[in-house]
Design an enzyme around this catalytic site. Structure first.
Site, short mmCIF file in Angstrom:
data_model
loop_
_atom_site.label_atom_id
_atom_site.label_comp_id
_atom_site.label_asym_id
_atom_site.label_seq_id
_atom_site.Cartn_x
_atom_site.Cartn_y
_atom_site.Cartn_z
CB CYS A 181 4.61 -12.16 9.71
SG CYS A 181 3.28 -11.69 10.81
CB CYS A 216 -0.91 0.03 1.22
SG CYS A 216 -1.89 -1.47 1.43
CB CYS A 242 4.87 -13.54 13.54
SG CYS A 242 3.62 -13.89 12.29
#
Ligand code: NAG
Ligand code: NAG
Ligand code: NAG
Length: 508
Positions: free
Chosen positions: A413, A71, A416
């Site tokens: 991630c 994004c 995580c």
């Protein structure tokens, strides 16, 4: 609350990880918001979304999340496109919604947003919604949207029109008509409108202008031009459903080619979006045996076309992402892998060209054994949070007779990483409790062959009680919340004895 928990999306990882361009930016930085100060892109939220959309004949909305790397890459391009398109006649409006923000989440789920960023085109005040399948840089966005804002099918009147409309590396669907009226023309126009996001359409009175085929065609006929296989196919069945099926079928190559040529990528996306089993042959396109493989592969692919399996041929050079995803090594090529569904795959490495047909026949006959991707079972596993790999799922999770909380994570991630110290604390607090295991599995390096667990994003947490009840954990990501959940759902030690023959024996 489940809805407040942040997840790294793994949803499109399968297809997208194949594109190195996209894979590079997967790592997401947290806590930052978009840096560009939007001037042309409208900001919408739950309070004014419907109102704004209903006022426009054509508006594009980006659903994004502030933490999402793709994004952030898109933001300046989108803004630039918005500024250029603001002077289009009529202006084309670009807007965005922060779909991570609590009250907007409902908007996102209403529009079935499964990954970020997702762009949608709303037409006629929102009466028709279409996916944005265009490029992600400013110039490409502008070209794509100008076309989307115009008529779904463009009239071809001259050789110049052919040059500007038909890209010979893409599929183009052209209707050839004796006149632009009547049911055939209406059905064609209807389909062009319906499929305009995915295909380019044109119509003409003069087949002589077209790049392929004889000039005597009068129509009505629909001709699909394609950059592969037989190069064009015709259909004269103008029932809308039949026409749509014709387009979908004819636009899939017998063998989808995956290399560094971006014009192949739409076909690769299509390959991965298909519900079929997926056979993928990877080899070095510059190697000596390449031609023999290609021709044999094309033969088997033609043989099994329409039998629930699709075929892709990948160049080693372009396939790093795929190799990582499947846990394959370059010295195993030429290799063929079949991904049947989320849980089953089949692999044959160090192939020779004439292995292909017999191996695929074994697969089609149901005689092959599925292959499980796994890291090696660690020799030492004495940290509080136990390491589980594909090959130890059975021992640690399914057959241990323990209550297990299992985290599925991805090394890249951020969410995580944030959870890791919390899980450590949870594990430490259960260290003296022999009936509870806290464990983690790197879901990018290990297959989850059991369909008890559905992993769509990272981290995903599942709890399996000693007696086999499986629950997804969707509570808060604090030590207290997690411990409370385990205590509430675990089996008391008495209940686990039935699955542990030895302790049952002790009681006799
Ligand atoms: C929609 O509402 C948000 C929040 O009130 C505001 O920031 C935004 O500018 C509004 N957008 C439009 C187009 O009115
Ligand atoms: C146009 O499509 C409709 C709906 O599928 C169908 O009933 C009709 O027969 C079609 N017209 C022609 C000429 O094929
Ligand atoms: C593919 O083969 C060519 C020719 O044998 C070789 O030069 C090249 O390094 C190989 N590519 C890879 C990725 O192994």
């Amino acid at each position: 609350m489940a809805s407040r928990v942040s997840t790294c999306f793994g949803v499109f990882a399968f297809a997208l990880s194949l594109f190195s361009i996209v894979a590079v930016s997967v790592a997401e930085a947290e806590g930052e918001t978009e840096s560009s100060k939007g001037e042309y892109v409208l900001t919408l939220d739950h309070s004014n979304f419907s109102d704004t959309v209903s006022k426009h004949k054509f508006i594009v909305v980006e659903f994004y999340a502030p933490w999402c790397g793709h994004c952030k890459n898109l933001a300046p391009e989108y803004e630039k496109a918005a500024s250029i398109l603001s002077s289009h006649d009529p202006p084309i409006i670009l807007a965005k919604v922060d779909a991570n923000e609590e009250p907007n989440k409902e908007l996102a789920s209403k529009h079935e947003i499964r990954g970020f960023p997702t762009l949608k085109i709303f037409r006629s005040g929102g009466n028709s919604v279409q996916d944005y399948n265009g490029p992600r840089e400013a110039e490409g966005i502008v070209t794509y949207l100008k076309k989307q804002a115009g008529p779904a099918s463009a009239e071809i009147k001259s050789v110049e029109d052919v040059g500007s409309l038909i890209d010979e590396k893409k599929i183009f669907i052209v209707g050839i008509f004796p006149k632009f009226s009547g049911e055939e023309f209406e059905n064609f126009t209807f389909l062009a409108e319906k499929l305009r996001a995915n295909y380019d359409f044109g119509h003409t009175l003069d087949a002589k202008l077209l790049p392929q085929g004889e000039s005597s065609v009068k129509g009505p006929v629909v001709r699909l031009l394609k950059p592969f296989d037989e190069l064009f196919v015709d259909s004269q069945d103008f029932q809308v459903h039949a026409l749509e099926k014709f387009v979908e079928d004819a636009s899939v190559p017998v063998v989808t080619i995956f290399n560094n040529d971006p014009s192949n990528h739409p076909f690769v996306m299509k390959f991965f979006n298909s519900p079929d089993a997926k056979a993928m042959l990877f080899l070095n396109f510059s190697s000596e045996l390449s031609d023999a493989f290609k021709s044999n592969y094309h033969d088997v692919a033609s043989l099994y076309k329409g039998k629930g399996i699709s075929f892709l041929l990948g160049d080693l050079d372009a396939s790093k992402g795929a190799f990582q995803y499947f846990g394959l090594k370059e010295d195993q090529v030429p290799l063929v892998i079949i991904q049947k569904d989320d849980t089953k795959k089949y692999l044959k490495t160090n192939l020779e060209p004439d292995h292909l047909a017999p191996w695929l026949k074994e697969y089609m006959d149901g005689n092959l054994k599925a292959f499980v991707k796994s890291e090696p079972i660690p020799e030492v596993n004495n940290e509080p949070v136990k390491v589980v790999v594909g090959d130890s799922l059975g021992d640690i999770v399914f057959n241990s007779g323990k209550n297990v909380l299992l985290e599925f994570y991805a090394p890249w991630c951020g969410h995580c990483k944030k959870l890791a110290p919390i899980l450590d604390e949870v594990a430490v607090s259960f260290e003296n409790d022999a009936d509870v295991t806290i464990a983690k599995l790197d879901a990018t390096a290990n297959d989850i062959v059991d369909d008890a667990f559905e992993v769509r994003g990272y981290p995903t947490l599942y709890f399996r009680s000693a007696s086999g009840n499986v629950l997804q954990y969707e509570g808060g990501r604090t030590k207290e919340d997690i411990i409370e959940f385990i205590q509430k759902n675990r089996d008391k030690s008495g209940q686990t004895e039935s699955v542990q023959p030895e302790s049952a024996k002790d009681e006799l």
